[in-house]
Design a protein around this motif. Structure first.
Motif, PDB file in Angstrom:
ATOM      1  N   ASP A  62       0.804  -1.222   0.000  1.00  0.00           N
ATOM      2  CA  ASP A  62       0.000   0.000   0.000  1.00  0.00           C
ATOM      3  C   ASP A  62       0.837   1.272   0.000  1.00  0.00           C
ATOM      4  N   VAL A  63       2.152   1.128   0.187  1.00  0.00           N
ATOM      5  CA  VAL A  63       3.051   2.275   0.192  1.00  0.00           C
ATOM      6  C   VAL A  63       4.195   2.011  -0.776  1.00  0.00           C
ATOM      7  N   ILE A  64       4.488   3.007  -1.601  1.00  0.00           N
ATOM      8  CA  ILE A  64       5.624   2.963  -2.511  1.00  0.00           C
ATOM      9  C   ILE A  64       6.541   4.116  -2.141  1.00  0.00           C
ATOM     10  N   VAL A  65       7.842   3.820  -2.053  1.00  0.00           N
ATOM     11  CA  VAL A  65       8.823   4.853  -1.732  1.00  0.00           C
ATOM     12  C   VAL A  65       9.845   4.920  -2.860  1.00  0.00           C
ATOM     13  N   HIS A  66      10.044   6.116  -3.402  1.00  0.00           N
ATOM     14  CA  HIS A  66      11.080   6.380  -4.398  1.00  0.00           C
ATOM     15  C   HIS A  66      12.143   7.225  -3.712  1.00  0.00           C
ATOM     16  N   VAL A  67      13.395   6.771  -3.762  1.00  0.00           N
ATOM     17  CA  VAL A  67      14.505   7.556  -3.222  1.00  0.00           C
ATOM     18  C   VAL A  67      15.469   7.814  -4.374  1.00  0.00           C
TER      19      VAL A  67
END
Length: 134
Positions: free
Chosen positions: A103-108
């Protein structure tokens, strides 16, 4: 449990993880990004825009080492907190790391890569909501 109830029961989480409580994953990601001094953090609410996730974070690291450290912290914290193993792309180069925790996507990103792809514009508030069900 009757067969009918079994058909409607929720599926167990991937990788033996515990089912997350509402708001737990975004709070966890936000905490990791803050702890690791990620820069220019943007949180985008995806509810009603797409079915791929409910929340997307976009953040920058100062260097490939910083991007790697931020991503490592998020991945390890997800495991430690019982959310299972996230899907991860981009760790070898660390110019853009994608962490898909359901449910969460993180782009770094490193800053120059982030400005090139400009995901904030693509997924930001000015984007019209996708129509669900035609």
């Amino acid at each position: 449990m009757s067969p009918r109830e079994a058909d409607n029961a929720p599926l167990p989480p991937r990788s033996g993880a515990q089912a997350p409580q509402d708001g737990a994953l975004p709070a966890l990601a936000r905490r990791c990004l803050d702890d690791m001094k990620a820069e220019d953090v943007v949180e985008i609410d995806l509810v009603g825009k797409t079915s791929i996730a409910d929340t997307m974070f976009i953040a920058s690291g100062r260097s490939d080492r910083h991007v790697n450290a931020i991503a490592d912290r998020i991945i390890q914290t997800l495991k430690d907190e019982g959310h299972g193993a996230a899907r991860v792309e981009g760790m070898p180069a660390c110019d853009w790391v994608l962490i898909d925790a359901g449910d969460v996507i993180v782009h770094v990103f490193q800053p120059q890569v982030r400005s090139f792809y400009n995901l904030e514009k693509m997924w930001g508030a000015d984007r019209p909501a996708e129509r669900v069900g035609g």
